[in-house]
Design a protein around this motif. Structure first.
Motif, short mmCIF file in Angstrom:
data_model
loop_
_atom_site.label_atom_id
_atom_site.label_comp_id
_atom_site.label_asym_id
_atom_site.label_seq_id
_atom_site.Cartn_x
_atom_site.Cartn_y
_atom_site.Cartn_z
N ASN A 316 44.24 54.83 41.37
CA ASN A 316 44.00 53.48 41.87
C ASN A 316 42.66 52.93 41.37
OD1 ASN A 316 44.57 51.21 43.62
ND2 ASN A 316 43.00 52.02 45.00
N THR A 317 41.66 53.80 41.34
CA THR A 317 40.35 53.41 40.81
C THR A 317 40.46 53.03 39.34
OG1 THR A 317 39.32 54.94 42.38
CG2 THR A 317 37.95 54.14 40.58
N GLY A 318 41.33 53.71 38.60
CA GLY A 318 41.53 53.37 37.20
C GLY A 318 42.12 51.99 37.02
N VAL A 319 43.09 51.63 37.85
CA VAL A 319 43.66 50.28 37.79
C VAL A 319 42.59 49.24 38.07
CG1 VAL A 319 45.35 48.70 38.80
CG2 VAL A 319 45.94 51.10 38.48
N MET A 320 41.80 49.49 39.11
CA MET A 320 40.71 48.58 39.47
C MET A 320 39.70 48.45 38.33
SD MET A 320 37.32 49.17 40.46
CE MET A 320 36.06 48.42 41.46
N GLY A 321 39.31 49.60 37.76
CA GLY A 321 38.29 49.58 36.71
C GLY A 321 38.75 48.85 35.47
N ALA A 322 39.99 49.10 35.03
CA ALA A 322 40.51 48.46 33.83
C ALA A 322 40.59 46.95 34.00
CB ALA A 322 41.88 49.03 33.47
N SER A 323 41.05 46.50 35.16
CA SER A 323 41.20 45.06 35.39
C SER A 323 39.84 44.37 35.46
CB SER A 323 42.00 44.81 36.66
OG SER A 323 41.35 45.36 37.79
N ARG A 324 38.86 45.00 36.12
CA ARG A 324 37.52 44.39 36.21
C ARG A 324 36.81 44.42 34.87
NH1 ARG A 324 40.63 44.71 40.57
NH2 ARG A 324 39.75 43.57 42.32
N LEU A 325 37.07 45.46 34.09
CA LEU A 325 36.49 45.54 32.75
C LEU A 325 37.02 44.42 31.88
CD1 LEU A 325 34.89 47.03 30.54
CD2 LEU A 325 36.90 48.48 30.19
N ALA A 326 38.33 44.19 31.91
CA ALA A 326 38.91 43.10 31.13
C ALA A 326 38.37 41.75 31.58
CB ALA A 326 40.43 43.12 31.24
N TYR A 327 38.20 41.60 32.87
CA TYR A 327 37.61 40.37 33.42
C TYR A 327 36.22 40.13 32.83
CZ TYR A 327 35.50 37.30 36.98
OH TYR A 327 34.85 36.29 37.63
N SER A 328 35.40 41.17 32.82
CA SER A 328 34.05 41.05 32.30
C SER A 328 34.04 40.76 30.80
CB SER A 328 33.26 42.33 32.58
OG SER A 328 31.99 42.30 31.98
N MET A 329 34.87 41.46 30.03
CA MET A 329 34.89 41.28 28.59
C MET A 329 35.36 39.88 28.22
SD MET A 329 36.27 45.02 27.31
CE MET A 329 36.05 44.65 25.56
N SER A 330 36.32 39.35 28.97
CA SER A 330 36.79 37.99 28.72
C SER A 330 35.70 36.97 29.04
CB SER A 330 38.04 37.69 29.56
OG SER A 330 39.10 38.52 29.19
N GLU A 331 35.03 37.16 30.16
CA GLU A 331 33.97 36.25 30.56
C GLU A 331 32.83 36.23 29.54
OE1 GLU A 331 33.69 34.42 34.07
OE2 GLU A 331 35.61 34.44 33.02
N LEU A 332 32.59 37.35 28.87
CA LEU A 332 31.49 37.46 27.93
C LEU A 332 31.90 37.14 26.49
CD1 LEU A 332 29.83 40.65 29.41
CD2 LEU A 332 28.86 38.34 29.42
N GLY A 333 33.12 36.69 26.29
CA GLY A 333 33.55 36.24 24.97
C GLY A 333 33.89 37.32 23.99
N LEU A 334 34.29 38.50 24.48
CA LEU A 334 34.66 39.59 23.57
C LEU A 334 36.16 39.66 23.33
CD1 LEU A 334 32.34 42.48 24.86
CD2 LEU A 334 31.87 40.72 23.15
N ILE A 335 36.94 39.22 24.30
CA ILE A 335 38.40 39.17 24.15
C ILE A 335 38.88 37.85 24.71
CG2 ILE A 335 38.62 41.69 24.29
CD1 ILE A 335 39.55 41.40 27.16
N GLY A 336 40.17 37.57 24.53
CA GLY A 336 40.72 36.30 24.97
C GLY A 336 40.58 36.06 26.46
N GLU A 337 40.61 34.80 26.86
CA GLU A 337 40.34 34.43 28.25
C GLU A 337 41.53 34.69 29.18
OE1 GLU A 337 39.15 30.39 28.23
OE2 GLU A 337 37.25 30.77 27.18
N GLY A 338 42.69 34.98 28.61
CA GLY A 338 43.87 35.17 29.46
C GLY A 338 43.70 36.26 30.48
N LEU A 339 43.05 37.36 30.11
CA LEU A 339 42.92 38.49 31.02
C LEU A 339 41.84 38.26 32.08
CD1 LEU A 339 43.27 41.53 28.59
CD2 LEU A 339 44.97 40.61 30.16
N SER A 340 41.03 37.22 31.94
CA SER A 340 39.97 36.98 32.93
C SER A 340 40.44 36.09 34.08
CB SER A 340 38.76 36.32 32.26
OG SER A 340 39.07 34.99 31.87
N HIS A 341 41.69 35.62 34.00
CA HIS A 341 42.20 34.74 35.05
C HIS A 341 42.25 35.46 36.39
CE1 HIS A 341 44.60 31.66 37.04
NE2 HIS A 341 45.45 32.61 37.41
N VAL A 342 41.66 34.86 37.43
CA VAL A 342 41.67 35.40 38.79
C VAL A 342 42.64 34.60 39.63
CG1 VAL A 342 40.28 35.85 40.85
CG2 VAL A 342 39.31 36.23 38.58
#
Length: 516
Positions: A316-342
């Motif tokens: 469960n911690t892995g699911v949480m970590g992967a999703s928050r990591l994608a959120y951060s990377m999208s917000e910082l302009g490293l990957i597309g914005e689709g995964l940062s949608h909350v």
């Protein structure tokens, strides 16, 4: 200034993550990942290290201490989603932040697959026929479809739980984490007091010592017992008063997890031959508990139930970590914005949760199709992602000490040497050396990781180059960011008013000094 204004406007348009993780919640996020790992690592490490299993855990634990101290300083100073990837980007630049993020994405998706698999393995303690079931599927031999089906079902359950929200999934961690702390402590205390035979331990140490290659392979697997501090950092943006909570959480984890990781192999080798534990890689701790005198008939099943649950919350911690990591990377302009949608109702990054849960499911299928040792296949990949990310993160600690000495640090890594205006943390330097050597060890000893790990990172680098070029962002350079303005915003959001005032005073002092 236009870039900064745009960044602030974009941030205002996004729905933010809820800040509601408490001290106990933060501790159990980390403990769920690290405390659970010994349930998986014990059998895998013992199969390679044999009588030297405690030594393998000790070597990995020394590296873990150095990394843990570095993460404690950075997570308390920069309490935002992203963890090691954010620290690396801020310290070393966008490209290396992407590399660290790619390594952690691998780590978290493998975490989900590996620990969902392990949870099902402990459930199958009660169903030996499920554990031993194997069939042939075309060119694939020894495929356990029952175990695979259980694993995929657990991954789906965790994805749905995390979509609902971090408060609910953190509550699960807190309850089960408390029960597991009691269980692990009981096994160790009863085992040492009533069943441990020092002569058996010494005999196995002297006569069953592995080769150097086997020992190093075991050390690289033992590393998976010490990976939960990244989860504490990932939850930092949702933690209440992180400057106070995170140092307490992280330092407690370093001590408790190290004690458990060293105690389990030591007590095991004084109760059973190492072959007995190695043969039960799916449920080694339950096998150990069942051998305790007087209470073994009850301890074995109880350990299996609690192991299944605590390992599940590690997934469960892995699911949480992967999703928050994608959120951060999208917000910082490293990957597309689709995964940062909350999601506006659940306040969770639903798209990234579903995406990475799907990746984890694919990895689980690959592991089971690769042969009967599916857990070991996943552990190989886990070690590569963890060590690469930790290497870059410890490098980032040194870089941030030099680049941002004015940022308030509620906790500082001890044992520092002053070089000009910079304080160099000796444990940080040792962490860089230790994690760098561990990356080389993983590539040397893991056949799957030395191929699949670099390919995974290379794919993300190619995507990064394509995305940055398509959106007009510099591929090798950095996006313009006002880190000082962002740091003030972070301190405001966390309610760390004393640190915010100190930071403002330091910025004013620096401006006057530069103006003079």
């Amino acid at each position: 200034m236009a870039a900064i204004t745009t960044e602030r406007t974009a941030s205002a348009q996004h729905v933010g993550l809820r800040r509601e993780v408490t001290v106990w919640g933060s501790f159990t996020w980390g403990y769920a990942d690290v405390g659970a790992d010994v349930y998986v690592a014990l059998g895998l490490v013992m199969a390679a290290a044999q009588g030297a299993t405690p030594l393998a855990f000790l070597i990995a634990g020394i590296v873990y201490i150095m990394v843990g101290l570095a993460y404690t300083e950075m997570a308390a100073a920069y309490p935002v989603a992203g963890g090691g990837h954010y620290f690396t980007l801020r310290g070393l630049g966008d490209f290396w932040g992407l590399v660290a993020g790619a390594a952690l994405m691998l780590d978290y998706t493998v975490d989900v697959a590996l620990f969902a698999m392990a949870s099902a393995g402990y459930i199958n303690f009660f169903f030996p026929q499920f554990r031993e079931f194997q069939i042939r599927l075309g060119p694939f031999h020894g495929v356990n479809l029952i175990w695979l089906g259980e694993t995929l079902g657990l991954i789906l359950l965790l994805a749905l739980l995390n979509i609902k929200g971090i408060r609910e999934s953190s509550l699960l961690n807190e309850v089960l984490g408390a029960l597991d702390l009691v269980m692990e402590s009981s096994i160790i205390v009863i085992g040492f007091a009533f069943a441990w035979k020092p002569e058996l331990f010494v005999h196995q140490w002297q006569t069953q010592f592995p080769s150097l290659h086997q020992l190093m392979y075991a050390v690289s697997i033992a590393v998976i017992s010490y990976v939960g501090l990244e989860s504490v950092s990932q939850a930092a943006q949702e933690t209440i008063r992180p400057a106070t909570v995170i140092p307490r959480t992280s330092l407690a984890l370093i001590i408790i997890v190290l004690l458990f990781a060293l105690s389990f192999p030591t007590v095991s080798l004084g109760i059973l031959p190492w072959q007995d534990i190695a043969a039960r890689e799916g449920d080694p701790v339950a096998r150990l508990a069942s051998q305790l005198p007087a209470v073994g008939f009850l301890a074995g099943p109880t350990a299996a139930v609690l192991a299944a649950t605590i390992v599940l919350i590690s997934a469960n911690t892995g699911v949480m970590g992967a999703s928050r990591l994608a959120y951060s990377m999208s917000e910082l302009g490293l990957i597309g914005e689709g995964l940062s949608h909350v999601h506006p109702r659940f306040h969770t990054p639903v798209r990234s949760i579903l995406f990475f849960a799907g990746v984890a499911a694919g990895e689980a299928v690959f592991a089971f199709l690769s042969g009967p040792r599916a857990l070991e296949t996943m552990a190989n990949m886990y070690a590569f992602g963890a060590m690469l990310a930790y290497f870059l993160s410890t490098m980032a600690l040194l870089a941030l000490r030099k680049k941002e000495p004015h940022v308030p640090r509620p906790y500082r890594v001890p044992l520092n040497l002053r070089w000009g205006e910079m304080e160099i943390p000796i444990p940080g330097v040792l962490g860089v050396i230790g994690t760098g050597l561990m990356v080389l060890v993983v590539l040397w000893t893991h056949d799957i990781a030395r191929v699949a790990g670099p390919i995974w990172v290379a794919v993300w680098v190619l995507y990064y180059a394509w995305y940055r070029r398509r959106t007009g962002k510099p591929v090798w350079g950095n996006l313009p960011r006002d880190w000082d303005a962002q740091q003030m915003r972070i301190l405001e959001e966390t309610g760390e008013w004393d640190l915010l005032e100190r930071f403002r005073m330091e910025l004013e002092r620096r401006r006057r000094s530069q103006g003079g």
